[in-house]
Design a protein around this motif. Structure first.
Motif, PDB file in Angstrom:
ATOM      1  N   SER A 287       0.577  -1.613  -0.074  1.00  0.00           N
ATOM      2  CA  SER A 287      -0.142   0.024   0.214  1.00  0.00           C
ATOM      3  C   SER A 287       0.650   1.504   0.082  1.00  0.00           C
ATOM      4  CB  SER A 287      -0.766  -0.218   0.613  1.00  0.00           C
ATOM      5  OG  SER A 287      -2.102  -1.165   1.216  1.00  0.00           O
ATOM      6  N   PRO A 288       0.978   1.912  -1.547  1.00  0.00           N
ATOM      7  CA  PRO A 288       2.093   2.560  -1.280  1.00  0.00           C
ATOM      8  C   PRO A 288       1.444   4.919  -0.777  1.00  0.00           C
ATOM      9  CG  PRO A 288       0.779   2.336  -2.762  1.00  0.00           C
ATOM     10  CD  PRO A 288       0.366   1.892  -2.501  1.00  0.00           C
ATOM     11  N   VAL A 289       2.309   5.230   0.221  1.00  0.00           N
ATOM     12  CA  VAL A 289       2.185   6.430   1.058  1.00  0.00           C
ATOM     13  C   VAL A 289       2.109   7.778  -0.411  1.00  0.00           C
ATOM     14  CG1 VAL A 289       2.752   5.446   2.983  1.00  0.00           C
ATOM     15  CG2 VAL A 289       4.341   6.522   1.768  1.00  0.00           C
ATOM     16  N   TRP A 290       2.425   7.219  -1.300  1.00  0.00           N
ATOM     17  CA  TRP A 290       2.327   8.312  -2.254  1.00  0.00           C
ATOM     18  C   TRP A 290       2.719   7.719  -3.680  1.00  0.00           C
ATOM     19  CZ3 TRP A 290       6.643  10.541  -5.211  1.00  0.00           C
ATOM     20  CH2 TRP A 290       6.176  11.487  -6.490  1.00  0.00           C
ATOM     21  N   SER A 291       1.678   7.948  -4.789  1.00  0.00           N
ATOM     22  CA  SER A 291       2.351   7.625  -5.682  1.00  0.00           C
ATOM     23  C   SER A 291       2.548   8.617  -7.210  1.00  0.00           C
ATOM     24  CB  SER A 291       1.817   6.629  -6.704  1.00  0.00           C
ATOM     25  OG  SER A 291       1.510   5.304  -5.478  1.00  0.00           O
ATOM     26  N   GLY A 292       4.019   8.611  -7.768  1.00  0.00           N
ATOM     27  CA  GLY A 292       3.982   9.435  -9.172  1.00  0.00           C
ATOM     28  C   GLY A 292       3.443   8.561 -11.095  1.00  0.00           C
ATOM     29  N   THR A 293       2.154   8.665 -10.885  1.00  0.00           N
ATOM     30  CA  THR A 293       1.609   8.511 -12.284  1.00  0.00           C
ATOM     31  C   THR A 293       1.348   9.216 -13.181  1.00  0.00           C
ATOM     32  OG1 THR A 293      -0.340   7.994 -11.188  1.00  0.00           O
ATOM     33  CG2 THR A 293       1.147   5.978 -10.578  1.00  0.00           C
ATOM     34  N   LYS A 294       1.914  10.168 -14.063  1.00  0.00           N
ATOM     35  CA  LYS A 294       2.054  11.177 -14.946  1.00  0.00           C
ATOM     36  C   LYS A 294       2.253  10.791 -16.203  1.00  0.00           C
ATOM     37  CE  LYS A 294       3.085  15.040 -12.540  1.00  0.00           C
ATOM     38  NZ  LYS A 294       3.549  16.577 -12.028  1.00  0.00           N
ATOM     39  N   GLY A 295       1.329  10.979 -16.781  1.00  0.00           N
ATOM     40  CA  GLY A 295       1.325  10.240 -18.327  1.00  0.00           C
ATOM     41  C   GLY A 295       2.923  10.722 -19.278  1.00  0.00           C
ATOM     42  N   SER A 296       3.567   9.746 -20.466  1.00  0.00           N
ATOM     43  CA  SER A 296       4.201   9.979 -20.876  1.00  0.00           C
ATOM     44  C   SER A 296       5.472  10.435 -20.354  1.00  0.00           C
ATOM     45  CB  SER A 296       4.531  11.209 -21.908  1.00  0.00           C
ATOM     46  OG  SER A 296       4.008  12.565 -21.034  1.00  0.00           O
ATOM     47  N   ASN A 297       6.681  11.096 -20.662  1.00  0.00           N
ATOM     48  CA  ASN A 297       7.897  11.329 -19.815  1.00  0.00           C
ATOM     49  C   ASN A 297       8.245  12.329 -18.788  1.00  0.00           C
ATOM     50  OD1 ASN A 297       8.193  13.073 -21.817  1.00  0.00           O
ATOM     51  ND2 ASN A 297      10.159  13.184 -21.688  1.00  0.00           N
ATOM     52  N   ALA A 298       6.563  12.963 -18.228  1.00  0.00           N
ATOM     53  CA  ALA A 298       6.812  13.756 -17.721  1.00  0.00           C
ATOM     54  C   ALA A 298       7.493  13.773 -16.290  1.00  0.00           C
ATOM     55  CB  ALA A 298       5.390  14.389 -17.044  1.00  0.00           C
ATOM     56  N   ASP A 299       8.537  14.624 -15.529  1.00  0.00           N
ATOM     57  CA  ASP A 299       8.713  14.437 -13.805  1.00  0.00           C
ATOM     58  C   ASP A 299       7.492  13.909 -13.263  1.00  0.00           C
ATOM     59  OD1 ASP A 299      11.093  15.305 -15.214  1.00  0.00           O
ATOM     60  OD2 ASP A 299      11.029  17.393 -14.225  1.00  0.00           O
ATOM     61  N   GLU A 300       8.481  13.272 -11.594  1.00  0.00           N
ATOM     62  CA  GLU A 300       7.022  13.054 -11.234  1.00  0.00           C
ATOM     63  C   GLU A 300       7.393  13.935  -9.192  1.00  0.00           C
ATOM     64  OE1 GLU A 300       4.432  11.618 -11.890  1.00  0.00           O
ATOM     65  OE2 GLU A 300       4.944   9.957 -12.675  1.00  0.00           O
ATOM     66  N   LEU A 301       6.598  14.852  -9.031  1.00  0.00           N
ATOM     67  CA  LEU A 301       7.199  15.229  -7.759  1.00  0.00           C
ATOM     68  C   LEU A 301       6.052  15.657  -6.604  1.00  0.00           C
ATOM     69  CD1 LEU A 301       9.671  17.277  -6.395  1.00  0.00           C
ATOM     70  CD2 LEU A 301       8.213  19.213  -8.240  1.00  0.00           C
ATOM     71  N   VAL A 302       7.009  14.985  -5.705  1.00  0.00           N
ATOM     72  CA  VAL A 302       5.514  15.303  -4.777  1.00  0.00           C
ATOM     73  C   VAL A 302       6.033  16.781  -3.756  1.00  0.00           C
ATOM     74  CG1 VAL A 302       6.763  13.192  -3.123  1.00  0.00           C
ATOM     75  CG2 VAL A 302       4.139  14.983  -2.859  1.00  0.00           C
TER      76      VAL A 302
END
Length: 321
Positions: free
Chosen positions: A123-138
């Motif tokens: 169970s992830p506490v955070w997921s970054g799942t933007k499309g294409s090659n976009a940076d993932e940032l929280v």
């Protein structure tokens, strides 16, 4: 086999001349913060340790084989044929707000990221799942103390010839480094306002002039107030205890503060805890700029008392909601 490391500065090298208001030849290059070398009045010395670039070594394709990472280091990995996942891990010594970044994803690829408590990798506490090659940032993710597992995997288009970049840092440290990187001038007022501590008017130019920073005083407590995301113009050395709680000196963690002797500094990290060596970030005094400094601390394990520069300070941790 150990992780391969080497000293580097992320994507750019910024040199600062004595008394310069802003870095020369620098631009905003990192979503978390930049890395800076300083040439100070005493000669060519590093005012801040350079970030390390860390390159993955296999195997790291299961949570149990995750490679340890440190805050502010750049961690690099890739997905050659047959490689479908990379695991990394880090520890938070206290509850804090955290920034996590995954970037340099190659064109035509789509990489995602999940962060788990080490005790529950389902169970992830955070997921970054933007499309294409976009940076993932929280940014400013409220995270409890403990061990964490980071999973990086290609949703599509894995590449073995281009390395992604993974980085994490406590939010307070990232924000503190922003002022250090631009050499924010010390001033007892907001930008354009009266300097109630040093006299005159507060004037910020170049990269130190920023609408987000302008409403804050750029004295020592204004610096901490910005780093802690407190309301502008910032608390003072007298009122910062209202937003924090004392901790034992030996339990200092990134983003805590040391308050005393009419001054306050942001604790960045232990560089050699056994020897009492630590890195702090602060706005020192009139006619200076925000800086990183390695100091020697004598920290108590039974009280908040910490000896710094021959004076008594107390350790505080920001109150979380």
């Amino acid at each position: 086999m150990p992780i391969t490391t080497k000293k580097t500065i992320t994507r750019a090298l910024c040199f600062i001349l004595p008394f310069a208001v802003a870095p020369i030849g620098c631009s905003e290059i990192d979503p978390l913060e930049q890395d800076v070398l300083e040439l100070d009045e005493e000669g060519m010395t590093e005012s801040a340790e350079q970030a390390l670039s860390v390159y993955e070594t296999e195997p790291n394709n299961t949570p149990s084989s995750a490679k340890a990472i440190k805050m502010r280091d750049d961690n690099h990995g890739a997905f050659p044929s047959g490689d479908t996942v990379d695991y990394w891990k880090f520890n938070l010594p206290a509850r804090m707000y955290v920034n996590i970044f995954l970037g340099n994803i190659p064109a035509g690829s789509d990489y995602d990221i999940q962060v788990f408590k080490s005790t529950d990798v389902s169970s992830p506490v955070w997921s970054g799942t933007k499309g294409s090659n976009a940076d993932e940032l929280v940014v400013s993710r409220d995270m409890q103390a403990g061990d964490y597992i980071v999973k990086v995997y290609p949703y599509g288009g894995p590449r073995g010839d281009v390395q992604y970049r993974l980085r994490y840092a406590p939010t307070a440290i990232s924000r503190g480094w922003e002022w250090v990187d631009v050499q924010m001038p010390y001033c007892g007022g907001v930008n354009g306002g009266a300097d109630l501590l040093c006299g005159g008017t507060c004037v910020r130019t170049g990269s130190a002039a920023n609408p987000l920073w302008d409403p804050y005083r750029s004295d020592c407590s204004g610096f901490v107030s910005w780093a802690w995301q407190l309301a502008a113009p910032g608390l003072t050395t007298s009122t910062l205890p209202n937003a924090s709680t004392t901790i034992t000196g030996s339990n200092l963690a990134p983003g805590d503060i040391l308050l005393g002797n009419g001054h306050v500094v942001l604790f960045e990290s232990w560089t050699d805890k056994a020897a009492g060596k630590a890195r702090i970030l602060h706005e020192p005094t009139c006619d200076t700029v925000a800086k990183a400094e390695t100091v020697t601390l004598t920290a108590s394990s039974s009280s908040s008392n910490v000896q710094l520069w021959g004076a008594n300070y107390n350790a505080y941790r920001r109150n979380m909601p």
